[in-house]
Scaffold this active site. Structure first.
Site, PDB file in Angstrom:
ATOM      1  N   ARG A 206       0.847  -1.192   0.000  1.00  0.00           N
ATOM      2  CA  ARG A 206       0.000   0.000   0.000  1.00  0.00           C
ATOM      3  C   ARG A 206       0.883   1.243   0.000  1.00  0.00           C
ATOM      4  O   ARG A 206       2.105   1.168   0.065  1.00  0.00           O
ATOM      5  CB  ARG A 206      -0.910   0.003   1.222  1.00  0.00           C
ATOM      6  CG  ARG A 206      -0.173   0.089   2.549  1.00  0.00           C
ATOM      7  CD  ARG A 206      -1.128  -0.021   3.722  1.00  0.00           C
ATOM      8  NE  ARG A 206      -0.415   0.118   5.002  1.00  0.00           N
ATOM      9  CZ  ARG A 206      -0.989  -0.063   6.184  1.00  0.00           C
ATOM     10  NH1 ARG A 206      -2.268  -0.416   6.255  1.00  0.00           N
ATOM     11  NH2 ARG A 206      -0.285   0.084   7.298  1.00  0.00           N
TER      12      ARG A 206
ATOM     13  N   ASP B 158       6.060  -7.884   1.513  1.00  0.00           N
ATOM     14  CA  ASP B 158       5.426  -7.155   2.613  1.00  0.00           C
ATOM     15  C   ASP B 158       4.984  -8.149   3.688  1.00  0.00           C
ATOM     16  O   ASP B 158       4.788  -9.339   3.399  1.00  0.00           O
ATOM     17  CB  ASP B 158       4.216  -6.363   2.103  1.00  0.00           C
ATOM     18  CG  ASP B 158       3.954  -5.094   2.899  1.00  0.00           C
ATOM     19  OD1 ASP B 158       3.837  -5.181   4.137  1.00  0.00           O
ATOM     20  OD2 ASP B 158       3.836  -4.016   2.282  1.00  0.00           O
TER      21      ASP B 158
ATOM     22  N   ASP C   2       9.358 -10.095   5.934  1.00  0.00           N
ATOM     23  CA  ASP C   2       9.619  -9.298   7.130  1.00  0.00           C
ATOM     24  C   ASP C   2      11.026  -8.750   6.968  1.00  0.00           C
ATOM     25  O   ASP C   2      12.012  -9.488   7.080  1.00  0.00           O
ATOM     26  CB  ASP C   2       9.518 -10.174   8.379  1.00  0.00           C
ATOM     27  CG  ASP C   2       9.904  -9.437   9.671  1.00  0.00           C
ATOM     28  OD1 ASP C   2      10.334  -8.268   9.591  1.00  0.00           O
ATOM     29  OD2 ASP C   2       9.792 -10.040  10.746  1.00  0.00           O
ATOM     30  N   VAL C   3      11.142  -7.465   6.696  1.00  0.00           N
ATOM     31  CA  VAL C   3      12.449  -6.900   6.347  1.00  0.00           C
ATOM     32  C   VAL C   3      13.437  -6.928   7.491  1.00  0.00           C
ATOM     33  O   VAL C   3      14.650  -6.757   7.274  1.00  0.00           O
ATOM     34  CB  VAL C   3      12.318  -5.453   5.806  1.00  0.00           C
ATOM     35  CG1 VAL C   3      11.511  -5.427   4.516  1.00  0.00           C
ATOM     36  CG2 VAL C   3      11.749  -4.509   6.852  1.00  0.00           C
TER      37      VAL C   3
ATOM     38  N   ASN D 224      11.673   0.182   0.379  1.00  0.00           N
ATOM     39  CA  ASN D 224      10.685   1.190   0.756  1.00  0.00           C
ATOM     40  C   ASN D 224      10.091   0.964   2.140  1.00  0.00           C
ATOM     41  O   ASN D 224       9.625   1.906   2.777  1.00  0.00           O
ATOM     42  CB  ASN D 224       9.558   1.192  -0.285  1.00  0.00           C
ATOM     43  CG  ASN D 224       8.334   1.947   0.201  1.00  0.00           C
ATOM     44  OD1 ASN D 224       8.319   3.171   0.264  1.00  0.00           O
ATOM     45  ND2 ASN D 224       7.290   1.208   0.556  1.00  0.00           N
TER      46      ASN D 224
ATOM     47  N   TYR E  90      12.777   9.200  14.037  1.00  0.00           N
ATOM     48  CA  TYR E  90      12.501   8.832  12.645  1.00  0.00           C
ATOM     49  C   TYR E  90      13.509   9.514  11.728  1.00  0.00           C
ATOM     50  O   TYR E  90      14.086   8.885  10.830  1.00  0.00           O
ATOM     51  CB  TYR E  90      11.076   9.230  12.279  1.00  0.00           C
ATOM     52  CG  TYR E  90      10.706   8.999  10.838  1.00  0.00           C
ATOM     53  CD1 TYR E  90      10.474   7.714  10.348  1.00  0.00           C
ATOM     54  CD2 TYR E  90      10.568  10.070   9.952  1.00  0.00           C
ATOM     55  CE1 TYR E  90      10.129   7.506   9.035  1.00  0.00           C
ATOM     56  CE2 TYR E  90      10.214   9.867   8.634  1.00  0.00           C
ATOM     57  CZ  TYR E  90       9.996   8.585   8.174  1.00  0.00           C
ATOM     58  OH  TYR E  90       9.646   8.384   6.859  1.00  0.00           O
TER      59      TYR E  90
ATOM     60  N   THR F  10      -0.384   9.795   2.376  1.00  0.00           N
ATOM     61  CA  THR F  10      -0.669   8.366   2.492  1.00  0.00           C
ATOM     62  C   THR F  10      -1.151   8.096   3.918  1.00  0.00           C
ATOM     63  O   THR F  10      -1.259   9.015   4.738  1.00  0.00           O
ATOM     64  CB  THR F  10       0.595   7.549   2.213  1.00  0.00           C
ATOM     65  OG1 THR F  10       1.594   7.937   3.169  1.00  0.00           O
ATOM     66  CG2 THR F  10       1.124   7.811   0.801  1.00  0.00           C
TER      67      THR F  10
END
Length: 267
Positions: A18, A39, A65-66, A92, A161, A198
């Site tokens: 998404r 994802d 799962d990154v 991403n 962040y 988003t």
């Protein structure tokens, strides 16, 4: 063939179920690439891949799962099996948890470090292993990491962040240097997206209001627009088009670079 034509390329987009990731997957497919979405959101990821197939693309979904090394290895294995190789990796996947520094929760910081920094680092690791000579794909390629305008500005409420996205910027440059030095044939670049409405971007505006930094989410968004010379928020297509550019032969002599896609906010 135009220089940004990706016909015949094979791409994996993390966090592609998404938001920005889905838009990037769509843009890559529109440029001619076969695309795999990786994802943790399986239902949404499969729906996004299905929508791309219905539009005529060669598109697939793999669970990823990154933050997990083994998950990356399996996702790359399944990607190369599904689309015959790997030429483009878009790192991403990311999370943003707003907080004032005086109130930060170590668990939230660890979560952002794991997804944003570790997740991207593992992506570069497995991208290199697949794309370098002798790898499962072995023909070189392009990695595009997604940083943020938060890496270039000081905006209240997103200190940690911002730190993780600054880390992605540094990671990108060192990875590009290693790839060149070791003859991997993989270009590594990143983009700095501006605030985009988003799910994540809208939540940031809500969070900033709840932290007392702005009187309302609308005021938070207006503050961002006020800091942006182009006078608007970003759109998914703005970010997706930049990814296609960096993945394409139009950027064949660009590596180790960070491309602001922020309407001038971070200049």
């Amino acid at each position: 063939m135009s220089s940004d034509d990706l016909t015949g390329r094979r791409a994996l987009v993390t966090g592609g179920a998404r938001g920005l990731g889905a838009g990037m997957a769509e843009a890559l497919a529109r440029a001619g690439a076969a695309v795999v979405i990786g994802d943790v959101l399986q239902d949404e990821g499969e729906k996004t891949a299905l929508a791309l197939r219905e539009a005529g693309a060669d598109a697939h979904f793999v669970p990823l799962d990154v933050t997990d090394d083994d998950s990356w290895a399996e996702a790359v294995r399944r990607t190369t099996g599904a689309i015959g190789g790997l030429d483009v990796l878009v790192n991403n996947a990311g999370v943003e948890i707003s907080s004032l520094i005086a109130d930060l929760d170590p668990a939230d910081v660890r979560r952002m470090l794991e997804v944003n920094v570790l997740g991207t680092s593992l992506g570069v690791k497995h991208g290199f292993r697949a794309m370098r000579p002798g790898g499962a794909a072995g023909q070189g390629g392009a990695i595009v990491n997604i940083a943020s305008v938060a890496a270039t500005i000081a905006f209240p409420g997103i200190a940690l962040y911002s730190a993780t996205k600054s880390g992605i910027d540094r990671l990108t440059r060192v990875a590009a240097a290693e790839s060149g030095k070791l003859g991997y044939g993989v270009r590594v670049n990143c983009i700095y997206p501006g605030l985009t409405p988003t799910t994540m971007g809208n939540q940031l505006a809500v969070d900033c209001a709840e932290l007392g930094l702005f009187p309302s989410p609308e005021a938070a968004a207006e503050a961002v627009v006020g800091l942006t010379p182009q006078g608007r928020l970003g759109q998914v297509d703005d970010m997706a088009d930049a990814v296609v550019f960096l993945a394409s032969d139009a950027a064949k002599f660009i590596t180790g670079a960070g491309l602001p896609v922020d309407g001038g906010m971070g200049m």
